[in-house]
Design an enzyme around this catalytic site. Sequence first.
Site, mmCIF file in Angstrom:
data_model
loop_
_atom_site.group_PDB
_atom_site.id
_atom_site.type_symbol
_atom_site.label_atom_id
_atom_site.label_comp_id
_atom_site.label_asym_id
_atom_site.label_seq_id
_atom_site.Cartn_x
_atom_site.Cartn_y
_atom_site.Cartn_z
ATOM 1 C CD GLU A 192 6.573 60.887 14.887
ATOM 2 O OE1 GLU A 192 5.863 61.629 14.186
ATOM 3 O OE2 GLU A 192 6.768 61.094 16.097
ATOM 4 N N GLY A 217 1.420 64.074 10.385
ATOM 5 C CA GLY A 217 2.196 65.292 10.184
ATOM 6 C C GLY A 217 2.246 65.785 8.757
ATOM 7 C CG HIS A 237 4.089 57.372 17.575
ATOM 8 N ND1 HIS A 237 4.749 57.907 16.496
ATOM 9 C CD2 HIS A 237 2.949 58.090 17.723
ATOM 10 C CE1 HIS A 237 4.044 58.924 16.020
ATOM 11 N NE2 HIS A 237 2.942 59.056 16.741
ATOM 12 C CD GLU A 273 0.878 55.923 14.920
ATOM 13 O OE1 GLU A 273 0.833 57.104 15.285
ATOM 14 O OE2 GLU A 273 1.895 55.218 15.021
#
Length: 249
Positions: free
Chosen positions: A96, A172, A94, A166
Amino acid sequence: MRTPLIAGNWKMNGSAALIEAFGDAFEAAKLPANVDVVVIPPFPYLEAARNAFQNTPLQLGAQTLNPQHSGAHTGEISGRMLKEFGVSYVLAGHSERRQLYQERDEQVFDRLVAALDVGLTPILCVGETLEERDAGSTMDVVLRQVGYAMARLEPAQRLKVVIAYEPVWAIGTGRTATPEQAQEVMAGIRAYQAGFDKTLAEQLKLLYGGSMNASNAAELLAQPDIDGGLVGGASLKTDEFYAICQSAG
């Protein structure tokens, strides 16, 4: 036909009460029969989620795993442990994790292998930053991330991997890639895979992740190479997540 998959990544959010709310809401919900739905809560809630989701169509996912099966790794979780708690899916790479915890392609690959070794379905996350998109490097970045992992797996392993695109600049932020932008990248990933394995390319499940919500899900999911979504903030709201799942049916 590829079965649509909607996965809700709660990140470091949620509560025991929210787990119960999802269990209650989705026990009564009528989801499309041809859609797989996964909820990915923080580690402490896995057992509560397994119990709360027993009478629902919700499957359970985890946010990461350690490449080792056991050992002196304080604070880490292994794939074998996740399997004991009824987990079926696990995220790998991911954005992050890549940005905040400096996970490189090599480490992401090790996590993919660890997941596959214990029978978990890994969701390989790939995507470019805003600077990389503005520089025209989107496909170079995405295909490097995809290629590093997929080229090193055995053919049978590749068939078990889900890929989530993504765009980092859309996570976000409330910004979302247009359906056309998302489709362009998804088609590029599928074409890349077809270059060395047409069967894989046809079967490969591709998810869009990046501020998918109830209002834009249907348009994104209508694209021919988008097979589902990796949903962030909207997955914390039962009604909105349910609406996204309905859009996939």
